[in-house]
Design an enzyme around this catalytic site. Structure first.
Site, PDB file in Angstrom:
ATOM      1  N   LYS A 199      -3.831 -23.859  28.296  1.00 26.27           N
ATOM      2  CA  LYS A 199      -4.755 -24.910  27.853  1.00 26.27           C
ATOM      3  C   LYS A 199      -5.599 -24.401  26.676  1.00 26.27           C
ATOM      4  O   LYS A 199      -5.751 -25.067  25.674  1.00 26.27           O
ATOM      5  CB  LYS A 199      -5.631 -25.331  29.027  1.00 26.27           C
ATOM      6  CG  LYS A 199      -6.598 -26.439  28.695  1.00 26.27           C
ATOM      7  CD  LYS A 199      -7.354 -26.895  29.939  1.00 26.27           C
ATOM      8  CE  LYS A 199      -8.472 -27.846  29.534  1.00 26.27           C
ATOM      9  NZ  LYS A 199      -9.269 -28.291  30.669  1.00 26.27           N
ATOM     10  N   GLU A 205      -3.879 -12.783  29.783  1.00 33.21           N
ATOM     11  CA  GLU A 205      -2.568 -12.507  30.367  1.00 33.21           C
ATOM     12  C   GLU A 205      -1.464 -13.225  29.601  1.00 33.21           C
ATOM     13  O   GLU A 205      -0.423 -12.653  29.262  1.00 33.21           O
ATOM     14  CB  GLU A 205      -2.528 -12.960  31.834  1.00 33.21           C
ATOM     15  CG  GLU A 205      -3.438 -12.188  32.769  1.00 33.21           C
ATOM     16  CD  GLU A 205      -4.811 -12.827  32.914  1.00 33.21           C
ATOM     17  OE1 GLU A 205      -5.326 -13.426  31.944  1.00 33.21           O
ATOM     18  OE2 GLU A 205      -5.394 -12.700  34.014  1.00 33.21           O
ATOM     19  N   GLY A 256      -7.082 -27.448  34.187  1.00 34.31           N
ATOM     20  CA  GLY A 256      -5.895 -26.595  34.298  1.00 34.31           C
ATOM     21  C   GLY A 256      -5.132 -26.824  35.592  1.00 34.31           C
ATOM     22  O   GLY A 256      -3.904 -26.995  35.589  1.00 34.31           O
ATOM     23  N   ARG A 257      -5.827 -26.842  36.714  1.00 31.76           N
ATOM     24  CA  ARG A 257      -5.143 -26.953  38.007  1.00 31.76           C
ATOM     25  C   ARG A 257      -4.716 -28.393  38.320  1.00 31.76           C
ATOM     26  O   ARG A 257      -4.173 -28.656  39.390  1.00 31.76           O
ATOM     27  CB  ARG A 257      -6.012 -26.379  39.122  1.00 31.76           C
ATOM     28  CG  ARG A 257      -7.409 -26.949  39.206  1.00 31.76           C
ATOM     29  CD  ARG A 257      -8.307 -26.095  40.086  1.00 31.76           C
ATOM     30  NE  ARG A 257      -9.701 -26.523  40.062  1.00 31.76           N
ATOM     31  CZ  ARG A 257     -10.594 -26.118  39.162  1.00 31.76           C
ATOM     32  NH1 ARG A 257     -10.229 -25.286  38.216  1.00 31.76           N
ATOM     33  NH2 ARG A 257     -11.844 -26.542  39.219  1.00 31.76           N
ATOM     34  N   GLU A 342     -10.111 -22.929  43.828  1.00 34.19           N
ATOM     35  CA  GLU A 342     -10.773 -22.890  42.513  1.00 34.19           C
ATOM     36  C   GLU A 342     -11.630 -24.155  42.336  1.00 34.19           C
ATOM     37  O   GLU A 342     -12.659 -24.125  41.663  1.00 34.19           O
ATOM     38  CB  GLU A 342      -9.743 -22.769  41.373  1.00 34.19           C
ATOM     39  CG  GLU A 342     -10.356 -22.276  40.062  1.00 34.19           C
ATOM     40  CD  GLU A 342      -9.337 -21.956  38.968  1.00 34.19           C
ATOM     41  OE1 GLU A 342      -8.800 -22.890  38.359  1.00 34.19           O
ATOM     42  OE2 GLU A 342      -9.080 -20.763  38.719  1.00 34.19           O
ATOM     43  N   HIS A 373       7.787 -16.079  62.255  1.00 28.44           N
ATOM     44  CA  HIS A 373       8.148 -14.699  62.592  1.00 28.44           C
ATOM     45  C   HIS A 373       7.227 -13.695  61.905  1.00 28.44           C
ATOM     46  O   HIS A 373       7.576 -12.526  61.774  1.00 28.44           O
ATOM     47  CB  HIS A 373       9.617 -14.450  62.229  1.00 28.44           C
ATOM     48  CG  HIS A 373      10.525 -15.349  63.013  1.00 28.44           C
ATOM     49  ND1 HIS A 373      10.999 -15.017  64.262  1.00 28.44           N
ATOM     50  CD2 HIS A 373      10.977 -16.600  62.753  1.00 28.44           C
ATOM     51  CE1 HIS A 373      11.738 -16.007  64.727  1.00 28.44           C
ATOM     52  NE2 HIS A 373      11.734 -16.992  63.834  1.00 28.44           N
ATOM     53  N   LYS A 501     -13.457 -11.613  33.790  1.00 34.21           N
ATOM     54  CA  LYS A 501     -12.852 -11.592  32.442  1.00 34.21           C
ATOM     55  C   LYS A 501     -13.739 -10.795  31.491  1.00 34.21           C
ATOM     56  O   LYS A 501     -13.245  -9.965  30.724  1.00 34.21           O
ATOM     57  CB  LYS A 501     -12.736 -13.019  31.895  1.00 34.21           C
ATOM     58  CG  LYS A 501     -11.645 -13.867  32.484  1.00 34.21           C
ATOM     59  CD  LYS A 501     -11.541 -15.168  31.673  1.00 34.21           C
ATOM     60  CE  LYS A 501     -10.807 -16.248  32.428  1.00 34.21           C
ATOM     61  NZ  LYS A 501     -10.881 -17.558  31.769  1.00 34.21           N
TER      62      LYS A 501
HETATM   63  O1  F6P Z   1      -8.326 -18.797  36.199  1.00 31.47           O
HETATM   64  C1  F6P Z   1      -9.114 -19.540  35.332  1.00 31.47           C
HETATM   65  C2  F6P Z   1      -8.312 -20.509  34.527  1.00 31.47           C
HETATM   66  O2  F6P Z   1      -9.144 -21.053  33.575  1.00 31.47           O
HETATM   67  C3  F6P Z   1      -7.653 -21.611  35.354  1.00 31.47           C
HETATM   68  O3  F6P Z   1      -8.513 -22.615  35.686  1.00 31.47           O
HETATM   69  C4  F6P Z   1      -6.548 -22.023  34.445  1.00 31.47           C
HETATM   70  O4  F6P Z   1      -5.619 -22.796  35.119  1.00 31.47           O
HETATM   71  C5  F6P Z   1      -6.050 -20.658  34.015  1.00 31.47           C
HETATM   72  O5  F6P Z   1      -7.219 -19.884  33.871  1.00 31.47           O
HETATM   73  C6  F6P Z   1      -5.228 -20.636  32.763  1.00 31.47           C
HETATM   74  O6  F6P Z   1      -5.938 -21.058  31.640  1.00 31.47           O
HETATM   75  P1  F6P Z   1      -5.189 -21.440  30.311  1.00 31.47           P
HETATM   76  O7  F6P Z   1      -4.289 -22.581  30.606  1.00 31.47           O
HETATM   77  O8  F6P Z   1      -6.266 -21.808  29.347  1.00 31.47           O
HETATM   78  O9  F6P Z   1      -4.413 -20.249  29.833  1.00 31.47           O
END
Ligand code: F6P
Length: 532
Positions: A199, A205, A256-257, A342, A373, A501
């Site tokens: 987003k 990452e 995002g979620r 979240e 199990h 972060k």
């Molecule tokens: O973990 C925090 C967060 O902002 C989530 O809400 C989101 O889904 C994820 O990081 C990824 O963010 P982005 O889509 O901006 O890379």
């Protein structure tokens, strides 16, 4: 919307507390079924694509009445209408929350024009990729994390029966190179499409993995990066700066979620095709209509959200286990973890006041029968009561009917066992295993008793299709909103991920330099230990 009281400041809350003391704490499911032969009919509900049996929960009609009073006092219907109309309910980020607009039919709902413009373009691209003779693509790699990963990662295997057979899908999320490396090992640059999904297009990452993938592509002699890397983001500029020329956008009013319905769903669309992706959206929209229009006493996401409040705040159950009896839903628990924890893992209300009650439960689980199990032992005989949510799918997509019968029988047996339990006298009549023949029979029977009266919900889908999956996920979204709204929290921000972060950004250069000045002794010691 602030003029509606927080749940704990209502008369219904006090009434629920009294009701819990009088009838809730000692409520016995087995007696409830004996008392009321119509309990199953009274406490099972129909919503689009989902039949829900709530009768094995620790509640009765009176409990539901008090919970519905709570919803009324908290202005739940009015607040739902404001959410769906696009009011800026995500106040701490100054945004509307309109994932529902992403699945509204063409011409309907807020932002309809832009939503369908991107959807059409995204689906046309998905179709191009699916034409594997012409596209030459065999592998699709989604690089994203959290909401930019979990939806597609959950939905692609769930809809395997509908998936393109010549395409393989990979999901890389972790900044741990052990995630990307084995995926790269399987790829050829000329046959791979990388989707960089973020987003913000700034997430550490994702950007690290995207750069590593791009370097690999170049090092392997890949040509035409523009054809092999696409972006899905609200930050078109950053995607362009990365060198991506084909981007599918979405907007800040999509959390995002809550974003798998947007261009973030591109891997799903490539896997199942445009028509099926539209069916996924239609299923979610059907649930949106149910949520928007069905009176609260029959509104499934609202009822489940109310039940969640009853369990969390009165019974004080701290977790809920999700047990999908469908292997395709193996990533559903992980998806729901982000959606629920979240969204509702918050400790202050909208006014910033510390809450005097508990919010999000821990959500966890595994597909049945594997969980049986592993951790079901604890669900049956452990000291904590953990409500379980079973998801059963009536028709399988395979022809192995014997396996499917066994799967469904297992699902029903587990909810039955949780409820019924087994008394010590019953356990006394059990056959003693030969190896334990010398063990005291009475003592052994104590080990073999089950307390029972353990609650569960069973959700039944006719079959797992794009449409039913869409409805199921939308149901969960609205349920999470319901409990969050009653708790008076903002279910749409996630400030809790920021501190880690920021600290990581501070520690990163120290990992190289070894500078531990100003750090606590533990972190300093661990840096020294981990430095390479
Ligand atoms: O973990 C925090 C967060 O902002 C989530 O809400 C989101 O889904 C994820 O990081 C990824 O963010 P982005 O889509 O901006 O890379």
């Amino acid at each position: 919307m602030n003029h509606y009281p927080r749940c704990d400041r209502t008369t219904a809350w006090a009434a629920l507390a009294g009701h819990f003391e009088a009838h809730g704490r000692e409520f016995d499911l087995r007696e409830a079924f004996d008392r009321d032969p119509s309990r199953f009919e009274a406490l099972s509900f129909e919503a689009p694509e989902i039949f829900a049996d709530l009768s094995k929960n620790l509640l009765d009609k009176a409990t539901l009445t008090f919970l519905l009073d709570l919803a009324l006092e908290c202005g739940l219907s009015e607040r739902r209408d404001a959410l769906l109309a696009g009011d800026p309910v995500n106040a701490t980020e100054g945004r509307a929350v309109l994932h529902t607009a992403l699945r509204a039919p063409r011409g309907e709902g807020p932002h309809a024009h832009q939503v369908h413009e991107v959807l059409d373009a995204m689906l046309a691209f998905a179709q191009e990729v699916r034409d594997t003779e012409r596209s030459g693509i065999t592998d699709v790699v989604n690089i994203g994390i959290g909401g930019s990963d979990l939806g597609p990662q959950m939905a692609v295997p769930a809809l395997d029966a509908f998936a393109h057979r010549q395409l393989r899908f990979h999901f890389v999320s972790n900044v741990d190179g052990h995630d990307l490396t084995p995926v790269l090992r399987q790829l050829h640059p000329e046959r791979t499409l990388f989707i960089i999904a973020s987003k913000t297009f700034t997430t550490q990452e994702t950007m690290a993995n995207a750069h590593a993938a791009r370097d690999w592509f170049d090092a392997q002699g890949g040509v035409d990066r523009a054809r092999h890397f696409v972006g899905v983001t609200t930050n078109l500029q950053a995607a362009a700066a990365f060198g991506i020329t084909r981007t599918f956008g979405f907007w800040d009013w999509v959390g995002g979620r809550y974003s798998m319905w947007s261009a973030i769903g591109l891997p799903i669309a490539i896997a199942i095709g445009p028509e099926n992706f539209r069916a996924l959206l239609d299923g979610a929209h059907a649930m949106d209509r149910h949520f928007a229009n069905t009176p609260l006493p029959h509104n499934l996401p609202v009822l489940l959200g109310l039940l969640d409040v009853w369990y969390r705040n009165f019974h004080r159950f701290s977790s809920r286990s999700v047990a999908p009896y469908h292997q395709g839903l193996k990533r559903l628990p992980a998806y729901l973890q982000q959606l629920e924890m979240e969204s509702n893992g918050k400790q202050v209300d909208m006014a910033g006041q510390r809450l005097p009650f508990a919010t999000s439960p821990v959500v966890w689980g595994e597909p049945g029968t594997n969980g049986q199990h592993a951790f079901f032992q604890m669900l049956h005989q452990g000291t904590d009561v953990i409500p379980v949510e079973f998801i059963a799918v009536r028709r399988a997509a395979h022809g192995l009917s014997d396996l499917h019968r066994k799967l469904l029988a297992n699902c029903l047996a587990q909810s039955q066992a949780l409820m019924k339990g087994k008394t010590a006298p019953e356990a006394m009549t059990d056959k003693v295993p030969t190896a334990a023949a010398s063990f005291d029979r009475a003592v052994l029977s104590q080990h073999r008793t089950f307390p029972g009266n353990r609650p569960s919900t069973t959700l039944v889908l006719e079959s797992l299709t794009p449409r039913s999956l869409g409805a199921l996920i939308a149901m969960y979204e609205h349920r999470v909103w319901t409990s969050g709204a009653l708790w008076g929290i903002n279910s749409f921000d996630q400030w809790g991920v920021e501190l880690g972060k920021a600290l990581c950004n501070d520690l990163l250069p120290r990992m190289d330099s070894g500078d531990t000045a100003g750090l606590d002794a533990s972190t300093a010691g661990l840096i020294r230990r981990l430095q390479t």
